[in-house]
Design a protein around this motif. Structure first.
Motif, PDB file in Angstrom:
ATOM      1  N   UNK A  74       0.829  -1.209   0.000  1.00 19.28           N
ATOM      2  CA  UNK A  74       0.000   0.000   0.000  1.00 19.28           C
ATOM      3  C   UNK A  74       0.861   1.256   0.000  1.00 19.28           C
ATOM      4  N   UNK A  75       0.475   2.216  -0.826  1.00 22.97           N
ATOM      5  CA  UNK A  75       1.185   3.488  -0.940  1.00 22.97           C
ATOM      6  C   UNK A  75       0.289   4.666  -0.591  1.00 22.97           C
ATOM      7  N   UNK A  76      -0.996   4.487  -0.771  1.00 22.62           N
ATOM      8  CA  UNK A  76      -1.945   5.587  -0.552  1.00 22.62           C
ATOM      9  C   UNK A  76      -3.166   5.061   0.180  1.00 22.62           C
ATOM     10  N   UNK A  77      -3.834   5.963   0.857  1.00 19.93           N
ATOM     11  CA  UNK A  77      -5.079   5.629   1.521  1.00 19.93           C
ATOM     12  C   UNK A  77      -6.124   6.634   1.062  1.00 19.93           C
ATOM     13  N   UNK A 102       1.029  12.208   4.109  1.00 12.63           N
ATOM     14  CA  UNK A 102       0.837  13.488   3.435  1.00 12.63           C
ATOM     15  C   UNK A 102      -0.469  13.452   2.657  1.00 12.63           C
ATOM     16  N   UNK A 103      -1.271  14.483   2.823  1.00  8.27           N
ATOM     17  CA  UNK A 103      -2.487  14.601   2.037  1.00  8.27           C
ATOM     18  C   UNK A 103      -2.185  15.508   0.851  1.00  8.27           C
ATOM     19  N   UNK A 138       7.240   3.438   4.803  1.00 11.39           N
ATOM     20  CA  UNK A 138       6.298   4.066   5.724  1.00 11.39           C
ATOM     21  C   UNK A 138       5.829   5.449   5.331  1.00 11.39           C
ATOM     22  N   UNK A 139       5.974   5.837   4.075  1.00  9.57           N
ATOM     23  CA  UNK A 139       5.431   7.106   3.586  1.00  9.57           C
ATOM     24  C   UNK A 139       4.135   6.805   2.839  1.00  9.57           C
ATOM     25  N   UNK A 140       3.077   7.459   3.242  1.00  6.94           N
ATOM     26  CA  UNK A 140       1.781   7.273   2.613  1.00  6.94           C
ATOM     27  C   UNK A 140       1.217   8.606   2.170  1.00  6.94           C
ATOM     28  N   UNK A 141       0.481   8.557   1.098  1.00  8.62           N
ATOM     29  CA  UNK A 141      -0.281   9.703   0.634  1.00  8.62           C
ATOM     30  C   UNK A 141      -1.737   9.374   0.899  1.00  8.62           C
ATOM     31  N   UNK A 186      -0.960   0.789 -10.366  1.00  7.44           N
ATOM     32  CA  UNK A 186      -1.412   0.571  -9.000  1.00  7.44           C
ATOM     33  C   UNK A 186      -1.566  -0.901  -8.668  1.00  7.44           C
ATOM     34  N   UNK A 187      -2.137  -1.683  -9.487  1.00  7.85           N
ATOM     35  CA  UNK A 187      -2.294  -3.117  -9.349  1.00  7.85           C
ATOM     36  C   UNK A 187      -3.264  -3.527  -8.243  1.00  7.85           C
TER      37      UNK A 187
END
Length: 192
Positions: A30-33, A98-99, A113-116, A134-135
């Protein structure tokens, strides 16, 4: 949503496991939420979820390199330079959130541990944001029926599978939208 997030922290542990395994560099990490709902409910869910994820990452005991902290700082600065962003406060650089409206740079920046994150009103709002690479989508709180309806209506490129939190790294016979057993099996035809 917040009740699910508070449920013993199990959800956050499963999300953290998907994220910290392989330093968030697996093709399905996962990279983004994306948070679906109105601003008040999303803000409440974020306030519950991210501290639990931060605790779960710390409890996982994965080694943490200084390089990872520097990489996240540089990524945050690159996102700042690209436009409007909001950085969520965390206790250290094991987790940074980060949003941002800019999803195009996501795969080059996210790691260790970096998420957008980004809020959307409806599931259909996700479709124009989807990138080809994205897959995997790890999902919580969205039914399979809702996903099927959205995919049929919008046909976004880049979603090959949708799994629950904690299953993003689980390998199956269908991967990247390809049935591996069919693709990697040789069939001998005998016509005598």
């Amino acid at each position: 949503m917040t009740d699910r997030l508070r449920a013993g922290g199990r959800t956050s542990r499963r999300f953290a496991l998907d994220a910290v395994t392989f330093g968030q560099q697996a093709c399905s990490s996962p990279l983004a939420l994306f948070w679906r709902g109105d601003a008040a409910n999303v803000t409440a869910a974020q306030a519950t979820f991210w501290p639990l994820v931060e605790s779960a990452i710390a409890a996982a005991g994965e080694p943490f390199a200084a390089r990872a902290a520097v990489d996240k700082l540089v990524a945050e600065q690159m996102l700042d330079a690209a436009g409007a962003v909001h950085h969520r406060d965390t206790s250290d650089y094991r987790l940074r959130v980060t949003e941002t409206p800019d999803m195009t740079r996501l795969t080059r920046l996210a790691s260790d541990g970096l998420f957008v994150e980004r809020r959307i009103e409806r599931l259909e709002d996700l479709a124009p944001l989807v990138q080809r690479d994205w897959q995997t989508i790890a999902s919580l709180g969205v039914s399979g029926g809702d996903w099927r309806t959205m995919l049929a209506a919008t046909r976004p490129h880049g979603i090959d599978r949708i799994v629950p939190f904690g299953q993003a790294l689980a390998f199956g016979n269908v991967w990247d939208g390809v049935n591996l057993l069919t693709e990697l099996t040789r069939i001998v035809s005998i016509e005598v």
